[in-house]
Design a protein around this motif. Sequence first.
Motif, PDB file in Angstrom:
ATOM      1  N   SER A   1     104.904  22.726  88.051  1.00 41.83           N
ATOM      2  CA  SER A   1     103.480  22.414  88.171  1.00 41.83           C
ATOM      3  C   SER A   1     103.242  21.823  89.561  1.00 41.83           C
ATOM      4  O   SER A   1     104.056  21.042  90.059  1.00 41.83           O
ATOM      5  CB  SER A   1     103.025  21.424  87.090  1.00 41.83           C
ATOM      6  N   ILE A   2     102.148  22.235  90.170  1.00 44.82           N
ATOM      7  CA  ILE A   2     101.818  21.805  91.532  1.00 44.82           C
ATOM      8  C   ILE A   2     100.392  21.292  91.549  1.00 44.82           C
ATOM      9  O   ILE A   2      99.490  21.902  90.976  1.00 44.82           O
ATOM     10  CB  ILE A   2     101.945  22.974  92.541  1.00 44.82           C
ATOM     11  N   ARG A   3     100.215  20.173  92.205  1.00 44.56           N
ATOM     12  CA  ARG A   3      98.874  19.650  92.427  1.00 44.56           C
ATOM     13  C   ARG A   3      98.787  19.201  93.883  1.00 44.56           C
ATOM     14  O   ARG A   3      99.634  18.419  94.348  1.00 44.56           O
ATOM     15  CB  ARG A   3      98.564  18.478  91.500  1.00 44.56           C
ATOM     16  N   ARG A   4      97.785  19.703  94.584  1.00 43.97           N
ATOM     17  CA  ARG A   4      97.672  19.399  96.013  1.00 43.97           C
ATOM     18  C   ARG A   4      96.208  19.125  96.331  1.00 43.97           C
ATOM     19  O   ARG A   4      95.318  19.848  95.891  1.00 43.97           O
ATOM     20  CB  ARG A   4      98.190  20.586  96.829  1.00 43.97           C
ATOM     21  N   GLN A   5      95.981  18.085  97.101  1.00 48.47           N
ATOM     22  CA  GLN A   5      94.603  17.716  97.445  1.00 48.47           C
ATOM     23  C   GLN A   5      94.584  17.078  98.825  1.00 48.47           C
ATOM     24  O   GLN A   5      95.422  16.247  99.149  1.00 48.47           O
ATOM     25  CB  GLN A   5      94.032  16.749  96.409  1.00 48.47           C
ATOM     26  N   GLY A   6      93.608  17.504  99.639  1.00 50.40           N
ATOM     27  CA  GLY A   6      93.481  16.905 100.959  1.00 50.40           C
ATOM     28  C   GLY A   6      92.745  17.810 101.920  1.00 50.40           C
ATOM     29  O   GLY A   6      92.008  18.712 101.517  1.00 50.40           O
ATOM     30  N   LYS A   7      92.974  17.565 103.226  1.00 50.28           N
ATOM     31  CA  LYS A   7      92.254  18.275 104.271  1.00 50.28           C
ATOM     32  C   LYS A   7      93.201  19.184 105.041  1.00 50.28           C
ATOM     33  O   LYS A   7      94.317  18.796 105.385  1.00 50.28           O
ATOM     34  CB  LYS A   7      91.604  17.279 105.230  1.00 50.28           C
TER      35      LYS A   7
ATOM     36  N   GLU B   1     101.181  14.289 106.637  1.00 49.43           N
ATOM     37  CA  GLU B   1     100.211  14.045 107.708  1.00 49.43           C
ATOM     38  C   GLU B   1     100.731  14.753 108.961  1.00 49.43           C
ATOM     39  O   GLU B   1     101.726  14.330 109.548  1.00 49.43           O
ATOM     40  CB  GLU B   1     100.038  12.542 107.981  1.00 49.43           C
ATOM     41  N   ILE B   2     100.067  15.828 109.338  1.00 48.89           N
ATOM     42  CA  ILE B   2     100.522  16.650 110.461  1.00 48.89           C
ATOM     43  C   ILE B   2      99.330  16.941 111.373  1.00 48.89           C
ATOM     44  O   ILE B   2      98.233  17.263 110.902  1.00 48.89           O
ATOM     45  CB  ILE B   2     101.134  17.987 109.987  1.00 48.89           C
ATOM     46  N   GLU B   3      99.541  16.829 112.705  1.00 46.92           N
ATOM     47  CA  GLU B   3      98.518  17.219 113.680  1.00 46.92           C
ATOM     48  C   GLU B   3      99.174  17.924 114.851  1.00 46.92           C
ATOM     49  O   GLU B   3     100.321  17.636 115.205  1.00 46.92           O
ATOM     50  CB  GLU B   3      97.742  15.999 114.188  1.00 46.92           C
TER      51      GLU B   3
ATOM     52  N   LYS C   1     102.111  42.206 111.346  1.00 42.77           N
ATOM     53  CA  LYS C   1     103.313  41.435 111.659  1.00 42.77           C
ATOM     54  C   LYS C   1     102.914  40.174 112.419  1.00 42.77           C
ATOM     55  O   LYS C   1     102.094  40.227 113.341  1.00 42.77           O
ATOM     56  CB  LYS C   1     104.283  42.257 112.505  1.00 42.77           C
ATOM     57  N   ASP C   2     103.481  39.050 112.015  1.00 47.80           N
ATOM     58  CA  ASP C   2     103.194  37.788 112.706  1.00 47.80           C
ATOM     59  C   ASP C   2     104.180  36.748 112.219  1.00 47.80           C
ATOM     60  O   ASP C   2     105.044  37.023 111.375  1.00 47.80           O
ATOM     61  CB  ASP C   2     101.754  37.356 112.415  1.00 47.80           C
ATOM     62  N   THR C   3     104.050  35.553 112.766  1.00 49.21           N
ATOM     63  CA  THR C   3     104.820  34.404 112.300  1.00 49.21           C
ATOM     64  C   THR C   3     103.845  33.301 111.935  1.00 49.21           C
ATOM     65  O   THR C   3     102.963  32.955 112.733  1.00 49.21           O
ATOM     66  CB  THR C   3     105.784  33.900 113.386  1.00 49.21           C
ATOM     67  N   ILE C   4     103.951  32.769 110.739  1.00 50.52           N
ATOM     68  CA  ILE C   4     103.062  31.696 110.281  1.00 50.52           C
ATOM     69  C   ILE C   4     103.873  30.427 110.050  1.00 50.52           C
ATOM     70  O   ILE C   4     105.105  30.457 109.931  1.00 50.52           O
ATOM     71  CB  ILE C   4     102.320  32.076 108.994  1.00 50.52           C
ATOM     72  N   PHE C   5     103.161  29.314 109.990  1.00 45.15           N
ATOM     73  CA  PHE C   5     103.777  28.018 109.704  1.00 45.15           C
ATOM     74  C   PHE C   5     103.450  27.654 108.260  1.00 45.15           C
ATOM     75  O   PHE C   5     102.309  27.792 107.815  1.00 45.15           O
ATOM     76  CB  PHE C   5     103.230  26.967 110.651  1.00 45.15           C
ATOM     77  N   GLU C   6     104.466  27.214 107.518  1.00 41.81           N
ATOM     78  CA  GLU C   6     104.266  26.766 106.134  1.00 41.81           C
ATOM     79  C   GLU C   6     104.391  25.242 106.101  1.00 41.81           C
ATOM     80  O   GLU C   6     105.502  24.707 106.095  1.00 41.81           O
ATOM     81  CB  GLU C   6     105.285  27.413 105.202  1.00 41.81           C
ATOM     82  N   PRO C   7     103.260  24.518 106.109  1.00 45.16           N
ATOM     83  CA  PRO C   7     103.307  23.060 106.199  1.00 45.16           C
ATOM     84  C   PRO C   7     104.098  22.389 105.073  1.00 45.16           C
ATOM     85  O   PRO C   7     104.750  21.361 105.294  1.00 45.16           O
ATOM     86  CB  PRO C   7     101.820  22.664 106.138  1.00 45.16           C
ATOM     87  N   GLN C   8     104.047  22.976 103.887  1.00 45.76           N
ATOM     88  CA  GLN C   8     104.702  22.334 102.755  1.00 45.76           C
ATOM     89  C   GLN C   8     106.210  22.197 102.950  1.00 45.76           C
ATOM     90  O   GLN C   8     106.825  21.237 102.498  1.00 45.76           O
ATOM     91  CB  GLN C   8     104.406  23.127 101.481  1.00 45.76           C
TER      92      GLN C   8
ATOM     93  N   GLN D   1      97.461  15.731 103.412  1.00 49.11           N
ATOM     94  CA  GLN D   1      97.538  16.185 102.036  1.00 49.11           C
ATOM     95  C   GLN D   1      98.371  15.250 101.172  1.00 49.11           C
ATOM     96  O   GLN D   1      99.292  14.583 101.648  1.00 49.11           O
ATOM     97  CB  GLN D   1      98.188  17.588 101.992  1.00 49.11           C
ATOM     98  N   GLU D   2      98.010  15.244  99.886  1.00 47.94           N
ATOM     99  CA  GLU D   2      98.852  14.616  98.868  1.00 47.94           C
ATOM    100  C   GLU D   2      99.333  15.720  97.950  1.00 47.94           C
ATOM    101  O   GLU D   2      98.526  16.489  97.418  1.00 47.94           O
ATOM    102  CB  GLU D   2      98.073  13.567  98.081  1.00 47.94           C
ATOM    103  N   LEU D   3     100.650  15.802  97.755  1.00 51.58           N
ATOM    104  CA  LEU D   3     101.244  16.910  97.006  1.00 51.58           C
ATOM    105  C   LEU D   3     102.085  16.369  95.862  1.00 51.58           C
ATOM    106  O   LEU D   3     102.929  15.495  96.058  1.00 51.58           O
ATOM    107  CB  LEU D   3     102.120  17.755  97.940  1.00 51.58           C
ATOM    108  N   THR D   4     101.819  16.876  94.652  1.00 50.47           N
ATOM    109  CA  THR D   4     102.611  16.505  93.483  1.00 50.47           C
ATOM    110  C   THR D   4     103.276  17.750  92.927  1.00 50.47           C
ATOM    111  O   THR D   4     102.600  18.717  92.559  1.00 50.47           O
ATOM    112  CB  THR D   4     101.727  15.863  92.390  1.00 50.47           C
ATOM    113  N   VAL D   5     104.604  17.739  92.888  1.00 51.90           N
ATOM    114  CA  VAL D   5     105.377  18.821  92.288  1.00 51.90           C
ATOM    115  C   VAL D   5     106.036  18.257  91.047  1.00 51.90           C
ATOM    116  O   VAL D   5     106.839  17.317  91.136  1.00 51.90           O
ATOM    117  CB  VAL D   5     106.436  19.377  93.274  1.00 51.90           C
ATOM    118  N   ASN D   6     105.673  18.818  89.902  1.00 48.95           N
ATOM    119  CA  ASN D   6     106.057  18.266  88.597  1.00 48.95           C
ATOM    120  C   ASN D   6     105.591  16.811  88.530  1.00 48.95           C
ATOM    121  O   ASN D   6     104.405  16.555  88.497  1.00 48.95           O
ATOM    122  CB  ASN D   6     107.550  18.442  88.344  1.00 48.95           C
ATOM    123  N   THR D   7     106.489  15.830  88.605  1.00 50.47           N
ATOM    124  CA  THR D   7     106.066  14.427  88.515  1.00 50.47           C
ATOM    125  C   THR D   7     106.238  13.674  89.828  1.00 50.47           C
ATOM    126  O   THR D   7     105.934  12.486  89.897  1.00 50.47           O
ATOM    127  CB  THR D   7     106.864  13.701  87.409  1.00 50.47           C
TER     128      THR D   7
END
Length: 495
Positions: free
Chosen positions: A88-94, A120-122, A176-183, A108-114
Amino acid sequence: MNRAITIFVLLLAVAAATDAQYRVKGDTLIEDVRPVGELRLWTFITKDTTLGQLISTVTGETEVDDVAGLVLEQRFTLDLAGAGMKLSIRRQGKHLVSDVGAYLGDSQELTVNTQTERMEIERRGDSLIGYITRAGEKVEQRRYFEPGGFAADNFLLDQHELFLIMRDISVGDTLKDTIFEPQIMLTSPVRAVVEEFAYRELYKGVFDSVFVIHYSQPQEQYLYFTPDKRLVKADFPGQNMRAYLDVVRKGPAERLRRATLTLGRFLSLLPVYIAYLVIGLISLVFFVGRYYRRRVCWLGFVLGGVLFTAAAFTQIPLQRFLVERLLIDRISAGGSPYFWALLPAMVAAVIQELLKGGLIAGLGIAGNQPSRRFIAIGAVCAAGFGIVEGCYMVVIAGNVELFSWHLLERGFVILFHATSGALLGFALARWIQGGRRWLALLGVTIAFNGLLRYLPVFVQQKAMPVQMMYFLIPIIILGFLLLTLLLFRKARTVE
């Protein structure tokens, strides 16, 4: 010779128009597609089980590292237990992006299971700087990621949509590209093939023309993207899951722009307005009878239309508040959409019926009209109310076609208003005469009004096709009309 040249030019024009359907150009600014205030909601399901939702709202503008951008407020919930996975995943933020969709950062605040963690990334120059937490402890992060690159975590469809919005897309292309996965704070390759452009059934009874884009990396998925820049569906074979774009709601500025009635737009909508007026007058045939010559009826007809402005300043803002501050929050937290959607529907019904009842009482009781005229007075007041409501809704909807489902629905709703107004007039007359059933009759009008406003929930939840709703609304209203006429006949027989 001239005729042959003309035919050749026409063939070229047709070929160009046909080819244009199979390609779409990337936009220069994200705000052209997603203006400030706009909300998009995707629902994730497996078979007939809802697994979660993603709500993405463009809340405002920002600036990061001297780069102008937009703020996307995200609320994401996903419980894969229904798909056979203990996750279960819950994520909330900007989520922060530049004007052209490039990644600027996350809060972001991220909850995976419990387990709950923060991120915080800029962007700072050519790097992404900040921290993530692990077991509550901050872990400083610094990753090189070329400016102008996109970010897209798994299942966050608004981010994948931004990636597609800024791409030139045509059938047969390989993206084709390269993306960043913040998580996970890592870069990933993107490889996808635009397989076809087709008219597809997205879900039961709903069709659209879409590009079918098959991703093999970073995970296998099929994204269905429309030429007007909407990611309307996603299939995730590995999770036996799919997602649909359920809601696209414009922000206050966009709604105001769309609701502005210029002279040209008024003239284009004039046939629809006239149709509503004719439907309203026909609806009065059931109730007004010989009283159509009474000035109080024509006064009530005009005042009923004016009365809708009170609903526009009470009912509509209150409904919007309940949807934005209660309904969406409760549903995203796992609440039943069928239960929470009752509240805005019934609030609108209560306000409308009380407003109509107040006007009928003012004209009838305060105007010292005989109680036998109350049915006619109620019908004309409510018909005027319904006609102006229909005109208002057609401006908001942007529907300019005379013969359409929208016209059919609003036409029957006008008939409903005339019927409910007649029933409210009847109830007031019985109240004056000392009867006790007037409150029950008010409750009946509210119940039917609320039911009509509640039906779209079943369409939104894919429980019924939209065509079924358009079929049920007239049946319900005609049934309400029949019951009301039978009640009036019975009352006259008793008298």
